[in-house]
Design an enzyme around this catalytic site. Structure first.
Site, PDB file in Angstrom:
ATOM      1  N   ASN A   9       0.873  -1.171   0.000  1.00  0.00           N
ATOM      2  CA  ASN A   9       0.000   0.000   0.000  1.00  0.00           C
ATOM      3  C   ASN A   9       0.916   1.228   0.000  1.00  0.00           C
ATOM      4  OD1 ASN A   9      -1.780   2.064   0.461  1.00  0.00           O
ATOM      5  ND2 ASN A   9      -2.435   1.383   2.486  1.00  0.00           N
ATOM      6  N   LYS A  11       0.116   4.200  -0.238  1.00  0.00           N
ATOM      7  CA  LYS A  11      -0.531   5.376   0.364  1.00  0.00           C
ATOM      8  C   LYS A  11      -0.299   6.600  -0.554  1.00  0.00           C
ATOM      9  CE  LYS A  11      -0.216   3.131   4.803  1.00  0.00           C
ATOM     10  NZ  LYS A  11      -0.130   3.229   6.245  1.00  0.00           N
ATOM     11  N   HIS A  96      -9.518   1.122   4.882  1.00  0.00           N
ATOM     12  CA  HIS A  96      -8.252   1.312   5.603  1.00  0.00           C
ATOM     13  C   HIS A  96      -8.504   2.243   6.791  1.00  0.00           C
ATOM     14  CE1 HIS A  96      -4.157   2.472   6.561  1.00  0.00           C
ATOM     15  NE2 HIS A  96      -3.775   1.394   5.888  1.00  0.00           N
ATOM     16  N   GLU A  98      -6.911   4.644   7.906  1.00  0.00           N
ATOM     17  CA  GLU A  98      -6.697   6.072   7.610  1.00  0.00           C
ATOM     18  C   GLU A  98      -7.922   6.675   6.937  1.00  0.00           C
ATOM     19  OE1 GLU A  98      -2.992   5.496   5.533  1.00  0.00           O
ATOM     20  OE2 GLU A  98      -2.055   4.899   7.416  1.00  0.00           O
ATOM     21  N   GLU A 168      -5.261  -4.938  10.488  1.00  0.00           N
ATOM     22  CA  GLU A 168      -4.194  -3.954  10.692  1.00  0.00           C
ATOM     23  C   GLU A 168      -4.437  -3.216  12.008  1.00  0.00           C
ATOM     24  OE1 GLU A 168      -2.321  -2.724   6.670  1.00  0.00           O
ATOM     25  OE2 GLU A 168      -4.003  -1.396   7.055  1.00  0.00           O
ATOM     26  N   GLY A 174       2.688   2.227  10.723  1.00  0.00           N
ATOM     27  CA  GLY A 174       3.627   3.341  10.568  1.00  0.00           C
ATOM     28  C   GLY A 174       4.379   3.691  11.837  1.00  0.00           C
ATOM     29  N   SER A 214       3.618  -2.241  10.201  1.00  0.00           N
ATOM     30  CA  SER A 214       5.076  -2.309  10.369  1.00  0.00           C
ATOM     31  C   SER A 214       5.655  -3.673  10.008  1.00  0.00           C
ATOM     32  CB  SER A 214       5.476  -1.902  11.801  1.00  0.00           C
ATOM     33  OG  SER A 214       5.104  -0.562  12.049  1.00  0.00           O
ATOM     34  N   GLY A 236       5.072   1.205   4.548  1.00  0.00           N
ATOM     35  CA  GLY A 236       6.404   1.779   4.356  1.00  0.00           C
ATOM     36  C   GLY A 236       7.366   0.881   3.579  1.00  0.00           C
TER      37      GLY A 236
HETATM   38  P1  13P Z   1       3.140   0.275   7.575  1.00  0.00           P
HETATM   39  O1  13P Z   1       3.629  -1.004   6.982  1.00  0.00           O
HETATM   40  O2  13P Z   1       3.880   1.485   7.100  1.00  0.00           O
HETATM   41  O3  13P Z   1       3.036   0.198   9.080  1.00  0.00           O
HETATM   42  O4  13P Z   1       1.631   0.483   7.041  1.00  0.00           O
HETATM   43  C1  13P Z   1       0.735  -0.550   7.146  1.00  0.00           C
HETATM   44  C2  13P Z   1      -0.491  -0.187   6.395  1.00  0.00           C
HETATM   45  O5  13P Z   1      -1.227   0.703   6.800  1.00  0.00           O
HETATM   46  C3  13P Z   1      -0.768  -0.880   5.133  1.00  0.00           C
HETATM   47  O6  13P Z   1      -2.049  -0.625   4.687  1.00  0.00           O
END
Ligand code: 13P
Length: 251
Positions: A9, A11, A96, A98, A168, A174, A214, A236
């Site tokens: 992802n 983002k 998601h 977010e 998640e 993150g 993560s 990430g």
């Molecule tokens: P990270 O791997 O950066 O923690 O993000 C996870 C995520 O939100 C994937 O959708």
């Protein structure tokens, strides 16, 4: 046999030019290094979908990070499932954390997004997960179960089997803090139990449940070895071709 899925992802990262460079690295390395039974997906910004799906080849599927819940019409700035399909998109992230937090997406809206994605032949990557405060209060399992019930349990078993779930935990996204293998496995097993209670053990057993939060090359092996973890949704680390591929190779 459940499908193994390693999904990146991106983002809101990468211009078109940067995205093309990253995607072509992933595509080139993946064909030699990623086992045939691992489904690789890159969920990328809308603006890059059309160009990157042209270079993705057979080994990497392209996903979007969102979809609007109507088929077409006066919804300025939104993108429909049929538009996604028209540029070669196969997967779409729905719900998601977010999007739930910053854009106020509700379980009802997400249920509509799941429907429109399925009606257009897209595979929903449906996200769920609790905050740290909810975990500390001991209400994380109920919270995630409610997200699944309200977002997905209106589906027939046939449609439900087309969905991929991503657990998640928000506190792991993150932050560099990953759920331990035990915490993640426990939650995935609870999710599968909840799916079985609505559908059947056989249906629940067919659903791929990915872990996200993560996930990195150095912790992927332990997480992916857990019985109920069928892949990863990677933020990430999906922005570096080597890390993303190394996670996919950890299976
Ligand atoms: P990270 O791997 O950066 O923690 O993000 C996870 C995520 O939100 C994937 O959708």
């Amino acid at each position: 046999m459940r499908k193994k899925v390693i999904a990146g992802n991106w983002k809101m990262n990468k211009t078109l030019e940067e995205g093309l460079a990253l995607a072509s690295e992933v595509v080139n390395i993946a064909k030699d290094e990623v086992p045939a039974d691992v489904n690789l997906v890159m969920c990328i910004p809308y603006i890059s979908l059309a160009a990157i799906s042209k270079i993705a080849g057979d080994k990497v599927a392209i996903g979007a990070q969102n979809v609007y819940q109507k088929e077409s019409g006066a919804f300025t700035g939104e993108i429909s499932a049929s538009m996604l399909k028209s540029v070669g998109v196969k997967y779409v992230i729905i719900g998601h954390s977010e999007r739930r937090e910053y854009f106020g997406e509700t379980n009802q809206q997400l249920a509509d997004k799941v429907n429109i994605a399925l009606a257009n032949g897209l595979t929903p990557l449906f996200c769920c997960g609790e905050t740290l405060a909810q975990r500390e209060k001991g209400i994380h399992i109920d919270f995630v179960n409610t997200q699944l019930t309200e977002g997905l349990f209106h589906l027939s078993p046939e449609d439900f089997k087309k969905v991929v779930i991503a657990y998640e935990p928000i506190w792991a996204i993150g932050t560099g803090v990953t759920a331990s293998d035990e915490q993640a496995q426990e939650m995935h097993a609870k999710i599968r139990e909840h799916l079985a209670s609505k559908y059947s053990a056989a249906v629940a057993d067919e659903i791929s449940i990915l872990y996200g939060g993560s996930m990195k090359p150095d912790n992927a092996k332990g997480l992916l070895a857990c019985k109920d973890i069928d892949g990863g949704l990677i933020g990430g680390a999906s922005l570096k071709s080597r890390d993303f591929i190394d996670i996919a190779k950890s299976y």
